[in-house]
Scaffold this active site. Sequence first.
Site, PDB file in Angstrom:
ATOM      1  N   GLN A  16     -28.733  37.214  54.971  1.00 47.03           N
ATOM      2  CA  GLN A  16     -28.386  36.400  53.801  1.00 47.03           C
ATOM      3  C   GLN A  16     -29.559  35.763  53.052  1.00 47.03           C
ATOM      4  OE1 GLN A  16     -25.773  32.465  52.568  1.00 47.03           O
ATOM      5  NE2 GLN A  16     -25.453  33.269  54.590  1.00 47.03           N
ATOM      6  N   GLU A 138     -28.566  30.516  59.956  1.00 49.96           N
ATOM      7  CA  GLU A 138     -28.152  29.379  59.132  1.00 49.96           C
ATOM      8  C   GLU A 138     -28.043  28.047  59.895  1.00 49.96           C
ATOM      9  OE1 GLU A 138     -27.329  29.020  55.732  1.00 49.96           O
ATOM     10  OE2 GLU A 138     -27.070  26.927  56.307  1.00 49.96           O
ATOM     11  N   ASP A 167     -29.819  29.462  54.690  1.00 50.99           N
ATOM     12  CA  ASP A 167     -30.013  30.836  54.209  1.00 50.99           C
ATOM     13  C   ASP A 167     -30.191  30.891  52.696  1.00 50.99           C
ATOM     14  OD1 ASP A 167     -29.978  32.110  56.623  1.00 50.99           O
ATOM     15  OD2 ASP A 167     -27.836  32.504  56.611  1.00 50.99           O
ATOM     16  N   GLY A 246     -26.639   7.756  46.961  1.00 52.59           N
ATOM     17  CA  GLY A 246     -27.330   6.819  46.074  1.00 52.59           C
ATOM     18  C   GLY A 246     -26.860   5.401  46.336  1.00 52.59           C
ATOM     19  N   GLY A 247     -27.113   4.530  45.395  1.00 54.36           N
ATOM     20  CA  GLY A 247     -26.754   3.130  45.591  1.00 54.36           C
ATOM     21  C   GLY A 247     -25.317   2.801  45.197  1.00 54.36           C
TER      22      GLY A 247
HETATM   23  C1  LIG Z   1     -32.213  37.096  61.101  1.00 47.51           C
HETATM   24  C2  LIG Z   1     -32.854  37.506  62.416  1.00 47.51           C
HETATM   25  C3  LIG Z   1     -32.550  36.453  63.483  1.00 47.51           C
HETATM   26  C4  LIG Z   1     -32.263  38.854  62.821  1.00 47.51           C
HETATM   27  O1  LIG Z   1     -32.894  39.343  63.978  1.00 47.51           O
HETATM   28  P1  LIG Z   1     -32.757  40.891  64.405  1.00 47.51           P
HETATM   29  O2  LIG Z   1     -31.427  41.408  64.004  1.00 47.51           O
HETATM   30  O3  LIG Z   1     -33.127  41.000  65.817  1.00 47.51           O
HETATM   31  O4  LIG Z   1     -33.806  41.612  63.471  1.00 47.51           O
HETATM   32  P2  LIG Z   1     -35.398  41.449  63.481  1.00 47.51           P
HETATM   33  O5  LIG Z   1     -35.783  40.842  62.197  1.00 47.51           O
HETATM   34  O6  LIG Z   1     -35.883  40.775  64.708  1.00 47.51           O
HETATM   35  O7  LIG Z   1     -35.932  42.928  63.634  1.00 47.51           O
HETATM   36  C5  LIG Z   1     -35.653  43.925  62.849  1.00 47.51           C
HETATM   37  C6  LIG Z   1     -36.118  45.199  63.566  1.00 47.51           C
HETATM   38  O8  LIG Z   1     -35.625  46.247  62.775  1.00 47.51           O
HETATM   39  C7  LIG Z   1     -36.708  47.049  62.411  1.00 47.51           C
HETATM   40  N1  LIG Z   1     -36.477  47.578  61.058  1.00 47.51           N
HETATM   41  C8  LIG Z   1     -36.128  46.905  59.956  1.00 47.51           C
HETATM   42  N2  LIG Z   1     -36.042  47.723  58.903  1.00 47.51           N
HETATM   43  C9  LIG Z   1     -36.349  48.942  59.352  1.00 47.51           C
HETATM   44  C10 LIG Z   1     -36.436  50.212  58.751  1.00 47.51           C
HETATM   45  N3  LIG Z   1     -36.190  50.391  57.464  1.00 47.51           N
HETATM   46  N4  LIG Z   1     -36.761  51.252  59.519  1.00 47.51           N
HETATM   47  C11 LIG Z   1     -37.029  51.107  60.853  1.00 47.51           C
HETATM   48  N5  LIG Z   1     -36.979  49.918  61.468  1.00 47.51           N
HETATM   49  C12 LIG Z   1     -36.642  48.867  60.733  1.00 47.51           C
HETATM   50  C13 LIG Z   1     -37.903  46.143  62.419  1.00 47.51           C
HETATM   51  O9  LIG Z   1     -39.088  46.865  62.480  1.00 47.51           O
HETATM   52  C14 LIG Z   1     -37.629  45.309  63.635  1.00 47.51           C
HETATM   53  O10 LIG Z   1     -37.974  46.031  64.807  1.00 47.51           O
HETATM   54  P3  LIG Z   1     -39.027  45.486  65.931  1.00 47.51           P
HETATM   55  O11 LIG Z   1     -38.613  44.085  66.244  1.00 47.51           O
HETATM   56  O12 LIG Z   1     -38.813  46.449  67.048  1.00 47.51           O
HETATM   57  O13 LIG Z   1     -40.376  45.542  65.379  1.00 47.51           O
HETATM   58  C15 LIG Z   1     -34.388  37.632  62.246  1.00 47.51           C
HETATM   59  O14 LIG Z   1     -34.649  38.682  61.339  1.00 47.51           O
HETATM   60  C16 LIG Z   1     -35.065  36.358  61.750  1.00 47.51           C
HETATM   61  O15 LIG Z   1     -35.269  35.398  62.488  1.00 47.51           O
HETATM   62  N6  LIG Z   1     -35.477  36.353  60.471  1.00 47.51           N
HETATM   63  C17 LIG Z   1     -36.225  35.261  59.881  1.00 47.51           C
HETATM   64  C18 LIG Z   1     -35.355  34.106  59.524  1.00 47.51           C
HETATM   65  C19 LIG Z   1     -34.184  34.488  58.662  1.00 47.51           C
HETATM   66  O16 LIG Z   1     -34.318  34.980  57.563  1.00 47.51           O
HETATM   67  N7  LIG Z   1     -32.996  34.159  59.170  1.00 47.51           N
HETATM   68  C20 LIG Z   1     -31.791  34.132  58.373  1.00 47.51           C
HETATM   69  C21 LIG Z   1     -31.100  35.376  58.253  1.00 47.51           C
HETATM   70  S1  LIG Z   1     -29.777  35.123  57.147  1.00 47.51           S
END
Ligand SMILES: CC(C)(COP(=O)(O)OP(=O)(O)OC[C@H]1O[C@@H](n2cnc3c(N)ncnc32)[C@H](O)[C@@H]1OP(=O)(O)O)[C@@H](O)C(=O)NCCC(=O)NCCS
Length: 422
Positions: A16, A138, A167, A246-247
């Site tokens: 998001q 979030e 988000d 606010g106040g």
């Molecule tokens: C949201 C979140 C918790 C999700 O975690 P997740 O589902 O485990 O996803 P990640 O971001 O850790 O990892 C994505 C993986 O997909 C892989 N990936 C993403 N796009 C890709 C693509 N086009 N092709 C191949 N691999 C891809 C990445 O390389 C990564 O792999 P790795 O960890 O092995 O290097 C995390 O992305 C995060 O903390 N983001 C930052 C804060 C944020 O924006 N949070 C709010 C989300 S609404």
Amino acid sequence: MKALEGVKILDMTHVQSGPTCTQLLAWFGADVIKVERPGVGDATRAQLRDIPDVDSLYFTMLNHNKRSVTVNPKTKTGKKIFTRLIEECDVLVENFAPGAIDRMGFSWENIQSINSRIIYASINGFGPGPYEECKVYENVAQCTGGAASTTGFLGGPPIVTGAQIGDSGTGLHLALGIVAALYQRETTGRGQRVTCAMQDGVLNLCRVKMRDQQRLEKGPLREYSQYGQGVPFGESTPRAGNDSGGGQPGWILKCRGWETDPDAYVYFITQAAVWGNICDLIGKSEWQDERGYASPEERLDKIPEIFEEIEKWTKTLGKLDVMRQCNRLNIPCGPILSMKELSIEESLKKTGTVVEVDHPTRGSYLSIGNPIKLSDSPSDVSRSPLLGEHTLEILRDLIGLSQEEIEEAVEEGGTGTEAATN
Ligand SMILES: CC(C)(COP(=O)(O)OP(=O)(O)OC[C@H]1O[C@@H](n2cnc3c(N)ncnc32)[C@H](O)[C@@H]1OP(=O)(O)O)[C@@H](O)C(=O)NCCC(=O)NCCS
């Protein structure tokens, strides 16, 4: 001509926060190229589905006006494609967990050496510090950014809000950072790194609570209703229920029908400037001159009693009638509007804030358009892309791959099979 026409965004965002940012940029006219994993795509395509096998509302409502290309930068051909995309684009945006883009082989140094004009923007859960490696969603951001500790009723547990301040709020912050960096590039000719941590974004939205923290160190917060109730303050900004920030004292009051309608309430503000009008409206004209009620200062220890009296009046009317009667007398108030009511509100449809969008596999659905209105750059909302829908046109027309190179990339999994068919 749209405000950001000609700006190309390499959109590596998912879920998001990041998609909110790039959707706004797309509404301002940028060409947003969403890079998705071949065969899989943004995980939200499949989350909270209301119709089987169709892109979810979660995805469609956050990815309007974008193009989708499937690329796996972890493959040899995918790396080549991704490098070409970096060369072509003005901005790279991502919100993966820390280090994901680096692990794909694209450090900031490497990205800069490919294109020194590119702006590289990221959303992280936390900024540099003890939590920087943590994944954040979030409500984690709401809890760590000060929102939850200051939301809820006195004596009750912390509460998260339905507004997606972690988000979508951080996505908004990042969009502003990107636009500022694009503007600065006009003079420097250089790109730069733009980051916004969700904790920081939420804390920024809780600014007035940090204000109160410092005021509290000097004495009690007299406008909080707990002051009037004689409840002592602790060491930090407390939860203030429905007190206004606010106040001017405010509270949520029942309206006619509250017994069965969960949204039959109104937010009522006893603004000092219209105190006389409030007294007349609720049939307590004598309060205008009565000792203990005449001035805001005198009323501070009677706020719950005053709202009880006002509620006797609001309970006799529907919430919209309360609003009409109050506004006639310049008294600020806000009826609690439900999502159902907002979804059919004609004035929001007229301004394009609520829009109906057509989608080839799900049919028509309701969405929220751009809340920011530019007179010279109106936002038209177009549907979100299907997974990899624009792969061929991006690989062939934008970065100039030959048919042979495309076939090789499909073969290796550097891009999806739709590249060969679309
Ligand atoms: C949201 C979140 C918790 C999700 O975690 P997740 O589902 O485990 O996803 P990640 O971001 O850790 O990892 C994505 C993986 O997909 C892989 N990936 C993403 N796009 C890709 C693509 N086009 N092709 C191949 N691999 C891809 C990445 O390389 C990564 O792999 P790795 O960890 O092995 O290097 C995390 O992305 C995060 O903390 N983001 C930052 C804060 C944020 O924006 N949070 C709010 C989300 S609404």
